[in-house]
Design an enzyme around this catalytic site. Structure first.
Site, short mmCIF file in Angstrom:
data_model
loop_
_atom_site.label_atom_id
_atom_site.label_comp_id
_atom_site.label_asym_id
_atom_site.label_seq_id
_atom_site.Cartn_x
_atom_site.Cartn_y
_atom_site.Cartn_z
N ALA A 56 65.01 -38.99 7.24
CA ALA A 56 63.70 -39.18 7.87
C ALA A 56 63.15 -37.93 8.54
O ALA A 56 61.99 -37.55 8.33
CB ALA A 56 63.82 -40.32 8.90
N ASP A 248 65.22 -44.96 9.65
CA ASP A 248 64.07 -44.42 8.93
C ASP A 248 62.75 -44.91 9.51
O ASP A 248 61.73 -44.25 9.39
CB ASP A 248 64.19 -44.79 7.44
O1 MRU Z 1 67.19 -42.05 1.13
P1 MRU Z 1 67.50 -41.07 2.22
O2 MRU Z 1 68.73 -40.26 1.98
O3 MRU Z 1 66.31 -40.22 2.59
O4 MRU Z 1 67.80 -42.05 3.41
C1 MRU Z 1 67.72 -41.72 4.72
C2 MRU Z 1 69.07 -41.79 5.30
O5 MRU Z 1 69.85 -40.91 5.07
C3 MRU Z 1 69.47 -42.86 6.19
O6 MRU Z 1 68.82 -44.04 6.05
C4 MRU Z 1 69.55 -42.31 7.58
O7 MRU Z 1 70.39 -43.07 8.36
C5 MRU Z 1 68.23 -42.22 8.25
S1 MRU Z 1 67.56 -40.66 8.11
C6 MRU Z 1 67.92 -40.00 9.64
#
Ligand code: MRU
Length: 368
Positions: A56, A248
């Site tokens: 995110a 996210d």
């Molecule tokens: O699909 P991604 O790799 O962009 O997903 C995000 C994540 O890695 C996780 O959901 C995460 O815990 C949140 S991003 C800080």
């Protein structure tokens, strides 16, 4: 953070050409460490959509730098409309992380202070750099607030290792530096607390196996990779003291969208009386929403990410192999929503609060 002893962040302006943005190519980790140049907003969109950059916070920073690249290319004669189009294109790359639209809107707002495209280009650059710098500072403060949480777990089991389970990658690779879920972990490790991290592999893209295991290893944090479905078993056997994940998008009442599978970990944590902690910077809150399950948009990605797995062969080549019959249909939801009632605490840069509207708004009174 350091890679083989050298300091890095995940995104920066090319030192000898500040019209180019550079990022670490996360699709190649942990097998190769490669840097990719982004020359245009189109490059930034591809990097976000293809997950060269992901997580995110980093998606937000990349979108902000993408807006700066758009400003460099936007013709004077069509500057405002061109920037609006760039923002809309960036926002359409991935739907779930709140940070993306937040960053685009922040750059668009910042450039309104300029009266000419020349000034607005400079303002876009400052806004992107400010967003990136704030991301690092907010993660640092999440570590400051989260350290006592791990210290208190350590005090309850003197002489023993604190076991923490995490899902996906909410580490420094998911931000500009430090990370959200990893910030308290790095702070506690650096403070000398004996801890160990259970790293969920995080199917289908395996961000836990590829990214979290790699970055914890680079920092010297003891960790063990586990299959996604192992967490409940470990919790039943007293082998997990805390679950901590990133987020996210988090609603104003504390519902948490995070990588698919987080909800199941939260259910298992609740059943076993284990704290389920979520760490996030304020840019991940979506104060416009109350019901996360109903209203947070959940990205559905290419089904082939489920049907195939990528990795390195014994000969050192990257390969993708199919793990199901050739015609098996698949679906691939990227995120799920954990209802606030299953979350013990939220840690953000302003402090720690319970996952409910009143507690969240006590940290963010301007959102009342
Ligand atoms: O699909 P991604 O790799 O962009 O997903 C995000 C994540 O890695 C996780 O959901 C995460 O815990 C949140 S991003 C800080």
């Amino acid at each position: 953070m350091h890679v083989d002893g050298r300091p890095y962040s995940t995104i920066w302006l090319k030192p000898d050409d500040p019209c180019v943005v550079q990022v670490i190519d996360q699709t190649q980790l942990p097998h190769a460490f490669a840097i990719v140049d982004l020359h245009s907003v189109a490059d930034a969109c591809v990097a976000i959509r293809d997950m060269t950059v992901r997580g995110a916070g980093l998606i937000g920073a990349c979108a902000a730098y993408g807006m700066y690249l758009a400003a460099l290319d936007a013709p004077d004669s069509d500057f405002p409309a061109s920037m609006a189009r760039a923002g809309a294109t960036l926002k359409a790359t991935r739907p779930t992380a709140a940070n993306l639209a937040w960053a685009v809107d922040r750059v668009l707002a910042a450039i309104t202070a300029g009266s000419t495209p020349v000034v607005q280009r400079a303002l876009a650059k400052v806004a992107a750099e400010t967003i990136a710098n704030e991301d690092v500072e907010h993660c640092r403060r999440i570590g400051v607030h989260g350290l006592p949480v791990i210290q208190s777990l350590a005090q309850r089991k003197p002489g023993q290792v604190v076991n923490i389970l995490t899902h996906c990658n909410a580490g420094w690779l998911a931000f500009v530096d430090i990370g959200s879920a990893t910030a308290p972990i790095y702070a506690a490790h650096d403070a000398g607390i004996a801890l160990h991290v259970w790293v969920d592999e995080t199917r289908p893209r395996n961000q836990g196996a590829s990214l979290t295991a790699w970055e914890l290893g680079q920092h010297g944090v003891p960790h063990t990779l586990i299959a996604d479905n192992a967490g409940g078993h470990l919790m039943q056997h007293g082998m997990v003291d805390m679950v901590i994940t990133g987020a996210d998008r988090v609603t104003r009442n504390g519902d948490v969208a995070n990588k698919i599978g987080t909800y199941l970990k939260a259910l298992a944590a609740r059943d076993n009386g284990i704290p389920m902690v979520v760490a996030l910077p304020s840019s991940t809150f979506d104060f416009s929403l109350r019901d996360g399950v109903a209203n947070i948009p959940i990205e559905e990605r290419d089904a082939n990410e489920v049907r195939f797995m990528a990795g390195q062969t014994a000969q050192g080549h990257m390969e993708s192999v199919r793990i199901c019959p050739p015609t098996t249909p698949a679906r691939n939801w990227g995120f799920d929503v954990t209802p606030a009632r299953l979350i013990t605490q939220l840690i953000c840069e302003r402090g720690i609060c319970a996952a409910n509207e009143e507690a969240i708004l006590s940290l963010f009174p301007e959102q009342r």
